[in-house]
Enzyme design. Structure first.
Site, PDB file in Angstrom:
ATOM      1  N   SER A  24    -112.417  30.199  40.603  1.00  0.00           N
ATOM      2  CA  SER A  24    -112.170  29.351  39.424  1.00  0.00           C
ATOM      3  C   SER A  24    -112.100  27.866  39.785  1.00  0.00           C
ATOM      4  O   SER A  24    -111.734  27.049  38.959  1.00  0.00           O
ATOM      5  CB  SER A  24    -110.874  29.778  38.732  1.00  0.00           C
ATOM      6  OG  SER A  24    -109.785  29.701  39.640  1.00  0.00           O
ATOM      7  N   ASN A 111     -99.103  33.073  40.324  1.00  0.00           N
ATOM      8  CA  ASN A 111     -98.917  33.369  38.905  1.00  0.00           C
ATOM      9  C   ASN A 111     -98.004  32.365  38.213  1.00  0.00           C
ATOM     10  O   ASN A 111     -98.288  31.919  37.095  1.00  0.00           O
ATOM     11  CB  ASN A 111     -98.395  34.796  38.716  1.00  0.00           C
ATOM     12  CG  ASN A 111     -99.393  35.823  39.222  1.00  0.00           C
ATOM     13  OD1 ASN A 111    -100.542  35.470  39.528  1.00  0.00           O
ATOM     14  ND2 ASN A 111     -98.975  37.074  39.323  1.00  0.00           N
ATOM     15  N   HIS A 157    -116.267  20.271  -6.552  1.00  0.00           N
ATOM     16  CA  HIS A 157    -117.521  21.064  -6.523  1.00  0.00           C
ATOM     17  C   HIS A 157    -118.725  20.178  -6.174  1.00  0.00           C
ATOM     18  O   HIS A 157    -119.852  20.488  -6.539  1.00  0.00           O
ATOM     19  CB  HIS A 157    -117.784  21.765  -7.857  1.00  0.00           C
ATOM     20  CG  HIS A 157    -116.589  22.467  -8.414  1.00  0.00           C
ATOM     21  ND1 HIS A 157    -116.319  23.794  -8.166  1.00  0.00           N
ATOM     22  CD2 HIS A 157    -115.566  22.004  -9.186  1.00  0.00           C
ATOM     23  CE1 HIS A 157    -115.180  24.138  -8.790  1.00  0.00           C
ATOM     24  NE2 HIS A 157    -114.706  23.061  -9.404  1.00  0.00           N
ATOM     25  N   SER A 278    -136.070   8.916  15.297  1.00  0.00           N
ATOM     26  CA  SER A 278    -136.888  10.113  15.448  1.00  0.00           C
ATOM     27  C   SER A 278    -138.062   9.782  16.350  1.00  0.00           C
ATOM     28  O   SER A 278    -138.576   8.664  16.324  1.00  0.00           O
ATOM     29  CB  SER A 278    -137.388  10.556  14.072  1.00  0.00           C
ATOM     30  OG  SER A 278    -138.556  11.337  14.208  1.00  0.00           O
ATOM     31  N   LYS A 284    -136.958   6.708  10.578  1.00  0.00           N
ATOM     32  CA  LYS A 284    -135.691   7.434  10.590  1.00  0.00           C
ATOM     33  C   LYS A 284    -134.555   6.719  11.334  1.00  0.00           C
ATOM     34  O   LYS A 284    -134.753   6.130  12.379  1.00  0.00           O
ATOM     35  CB  LYS A 284    -135.878   8.820  11.239  1.00  0.00           C
ATOM     36  CG  LYS A 284    -136.688   9.791  10.420  1.00  0.00           C
ATOM     37  CD  LYS A 284    -136.054  10.175   9.086  1.00  0.00           C
ATOM     38  CE  LYS A 284    -134.870  11.095   9.239  1.00  0.00           C
ATOM     39  NZ  LYS A 284    -135.246  12.446   9.704  1.00  0.00           N
ATOM     40  N   GLU A 291    -123.019  14.149  12.959  1.00  0.00           N
ATOM     41  CA  GLU A 291    -123.601  15.505  13.042  1.00  0.00           C
ATOM     42  C   GLU A 291    -123.072  16.241  14.271  1.00  0.00           C
ATOM     43  O   GLU A 291    -122.692  17.406  14.201  1.00  0.00           O
ATOM     44  CB  GLU A 291    -125.130  15.421  13.115  1.00  0.00           C
ATOM     45  CG  GLU A 291    -125.785  14.962  11.830  1.00  0.00           C
ATOM     46  CD  GLU A 291    -127.281  14.795  12.018  1.00  0.00           C
ATOM     47  OE1 GLU A 291    -128.004  15.796  11.885  1.00  0.00           O
ATOM     48  OE2 GLU A 291    -127.723  13.668  12.319  1.00  0.00           O
ATOM     49  N   TYR A 318     -99.049  39.131  34.554  1.00  0.00           N
ATOM     50  CA  TYR A 318    -100.321  38.451  34.811  1.00  0.00           C
ATOM     51  C   TYR A 318    -101.466  39.450  34.942  1.00  0.00           C
ATOM     52  O   TYR A 318    -101.329  40.516  35.538  1.00  0.00           O
ATOM     53  CB  TYR A 318    -100.244  37.601  36.093  1.00  0.00           C
ATOM     54  CG  TYR A 318    -101.557  36.894  36.391  1.00  0.00           C
ATOM     55  CD1 TYR A 318    -101.869  35.677  35.795  1.00  0.00           C
ATOM     56  CD2 TYR A 318    -102.526  37.471  37.236  1.00  0.00           C
ATOM     57  CE1 TYR A 318    -103.085  35.047  36.036  1.00  0.00           C
ATOM     58  CE2 TYR A 318    -103.740  36.845  37.472  1.00  0.00           C
ATOM     59  CZ  TYR A 318    -104.013  35.640  36.872  1.00  0.00           C
ATOM     60  OH  TYR A 318    -105.218  35.017  37.097  1.00  0.00           O
ATOM     61  N   LYS A 326    -108.401  28.703  30.885  1.00  0.00           N
ATOM     62  CA  LYS A 326    -108.493  27.261  31.058  1.00  0.00           C
ATOM     63  C   LYS A 326    -109.835  26.677  30.618  1.00  0.00           C
ATOM     64  O   LYS A 326    -109.891  25.591  30.047  1.00  0.00           O
ATOM     65  CB  LYS A 326    -108.214  26.902  32.527  1.00  0.00           C
ATOM     66  CG  LYS A 326    -106.745  27.051  32.882  1.00  0.00           C
ATOM     67  CD  LYS A 326    -106.465  26.885  34.355  1.00  0.00           C
ATOM     68  CE  LYS A 326    -106.886  28.059  35.192  1.00  0.00           C
ATOM     69  NZ  LYS A 326    -106.279  29.356  34.799  1.00  0.00           N
TER      70      LYS A 326
HETATM   71  N1  ARG Z   1    -107.140  31.351  39.551  1.00  0.00           N
HETATM   72  C1  ARG Z   1    -106.099  32.112  38.926  1.00  0.00           C
HETATM   73  C2  ARG Z   1    -106.062  31.821  37.429  1.00  0.00           C
HETATM   74  O1  ARG Z   1    -106.563  30.830  37.031  1.00  0.00           O
HETATM   75  C3  ARG Z   1    -104.781  31.787  39.524  1.00  0.00           C
HETATM   76  C4  ARG Z   1    -103.779  32.910  39.499  1.00  0.00           C
HETATM   77  C5  ARG Z   1    -104.264  34.023  40.320  1.00  0.00           C
HETATM   78  N2  ARG Z   1    -103.265  34.996  40.536  1.00  0.00           N
HETATM   79  C6  ARG Z   1    -103.574  36.188  41.049  1.00  0.00           C
HETATM   80  N3  ARG Z   1    -102.624  36.990  41.237  1.00  0.00           N
HETATM   81  N4  ARG Z   1    -104.817  36.498  41.301  1.00  0.00           N
HETATM   82  O2  ARG Z   1    -105.522  32.594  36.657  1.00  0.00           O
END
Ligand code: ARG
Length: 466
Positions: A24, A111, A157, A278, A284, A291, A318, A326
């Site tokens: 991530s 976590n 309307h 355009s 245009k 938009e 978790y 995120k």
């Molecule tokens: N990269 C993980 C997330 O965004 C962090 C927490 C990971 N915890 C675990 N026990 N794998 O959720």
């Protein structure tokens, strides 16, 4: 053999594709400052509680400063092999300072770490959105003041209904953005509790001081339940719901600007700097910014659907699914901030075509309700008055005239209670001026509202950024 920080019980390395798929860092690296702030607070608390030695703390703080400087200088290399921002930073720290770095994760889990970082990061970003909302409101109030007596048709309307002032119309959006701000503040305040110390899910066997880390990081208090602390993503849902509502407001406003800029309306002209042309039609000038802002609502609402759907069946506590939280909200925040910025920068240079607005308000029988009201004042029951004016409108359509142009004989023909003085008194100016009560469209009310908004916005900026 696994080379991961958690690799002790593994015999084989992670599949190469899984390594990339699982990571991530591309999303959470942006929380590096919050991750480091959380680590500093945690290390200080551990030391104060006698869990970590003073010289380890000194090494950790020094090392974290260096890591932060490397990230800011762009020399830090995030690697997917270390999954996320937390392990990337911890590994680099350990490479620098050795065992002290390995002690940092005592009484902590990723976590509680990840949700602490996310809350801190979103608190900062929410404050930035609040500042953008505030700026946009200020711009709208300035415009409303300039157009307190600019008359345009009001619609229901999308049919001409009654004349309104442009200032009044713009202030409607100031109201919406104020409710958005209130929702952001409310959600921000609710999430401002510190999950650190919840560890993996059940708390820790160490004698930690959760109040200390909470205070150090600017939280109001530690969270009260360790399971809830690490599994709660309500704050992301709430903030995304708020962002979605705000994006809907911006989208409605966009839709109006797009219509108003069409040749058929010609109510406004948006500045060149915010339009594009355009590639084939040389004439245009397209309202791309409204938009695009209208379009952004789609993906922001999509983010809300994404987090709601991700969370709906997750058992406590978790689950890896939650890593998906995120991306949606970061994308929504980035885009919403862009929308607010574009509107705040574009609107001051919007040119308003007052004659076109006035002309549109003066046709389409926008003064009909006021004629009915005049009959009511002369003692005619409202339902009868409605009928009389309806017939008058039908006459005007047949004869291609406006209500105020009806001759005396035509009035008398329709109903003896309808007088030519009543129709001649009709004007869009008197229609708007007459609606002079709290919440009404009268220029006088618009000016009063602008005045009170200016005072209110000055007073609230500080509390908004609390
Ligand atoms: N990269 C993980 C997330 O965004 C962090 C927490 C990971 N915890 C675990 N026990 N794998 O959720």
């Amino acid at each position: 053999m696994s080379d991961k920080p958690w690799g002790g019980r593994f015999d084989a390395p992670t599949n190469a594709f899984v390594e990339a798929f699982n990571a991530s860092t591309h999303v959470d690296a942006r929380m590096y400052a919050e991750d480091i702030a959380g680590s500093r607070a945690h290390a200080k608390m551990l030391t104060q509680q006698g869990i970590l030695a003073e010289d380890d703390l000194a090494a950790i703080l020094k090392g974290l400063n260096e890591v932060e400087a490397e990230i800011e200088a762009g020399t830090f290399e995030f690697t997917i092999a270390l999954e996320d921002v937390h392990m990337n930073i911890e590994k680099r720290l350990t490479d620098k300072i050795g065992d002290a770095g390995k002690r940092l994760h005592t009484a902590r889990s990723r976590n509680d770490q990840v949700t602490t970082d996310t809350r801190l990061y979103l608190r900062k970003r929410t404050n930035e959105l609040l500042a953008r909302l505030h700026t946009l409101q200020t711009v709208l109030i300035d415009l409303a003041e300039q157009h307190a007596d600019t008359i345009m048709p009001g619609f229901t309307h999308l049919q001409t209904a009654q004349p309104v002032t442009l200032g009044h119309h713009l202030l409607a959006y100031v109201e919406m953005f104020e409710r958005d701000a209130a929702r952001f503040i409310d959600a921000r305040n609710r999430m401002n509790q510190c999950p650190l110390g919840a560890a993996a899910l059940a708390g820790t066997t160490f004698n930690i001081d959760r109040a200390l880390t909470a205070k150090e990081l600017g939280f109001d208090a530690p969270t009260a339940n360790s399971l809830d602390s690490v599994s709660d993503r309500d704050y992301i849902m709430e903030l995304l719901a708020t962002a979605s509502i705000c994006s809907v407001h911006l989208s409605r406003f966009s839709e109006e600007l797009i219509m108003w800029m069409s040749a058929q309306f010609s109510f406004v002209e948006l500045p060149d700097a915010f339009c594009t042309g355009s590639s084939i039609m040389p004439q245009k000038k397209n309202p791309d910014m409204p938009e695009l802002v209208r379009g952004k609502a789609g993906r922001i609402i999509g983010g809300l659907m994404s987090i709601l759907t991700t969370m709906k069946s997750l058992p406590l506590a978790y689950n890896k699914d939650m890593q998906e939280d995120k991306e949606a909200i970061f994308d929504a925040y980035d885009n919403l901030e862009g929308c607010l910025r574009v509107f705040g920068d574009m609107l001051p240079d919007m040119v308003v075509n007052k004659p076109a607005m006035h002309k549109a308000a003066s046709s389409g029988f926008a003064t009909a309700t006021d004629l009915a009201d005049a009959l009511v004042r002369a003692g005619v029951p409202f339902r009868d008055a409605h009928e009389i004016v309806g017939k008058s409108v039908a006459y005007c359509i047949r004869e291609a005239v406006e209500l105020h142009q009806m001759p005396a004989e035509a009035c008398a023909d329709i109903d003896e209670r309808l007088s030519v003085t009543m129709v001649q008194a009709l004007s869009v100016e008197s229609c708007v001026a007459a609606r002079d009560h709290v919440g009404g469209t009268a220029p006088n009310q618009v000016r009063l509202q602008c005045k009170s908004w200016k005072k209110r916005l000055n007073e609230t900026l500080e509390s908004k950024n609390a």
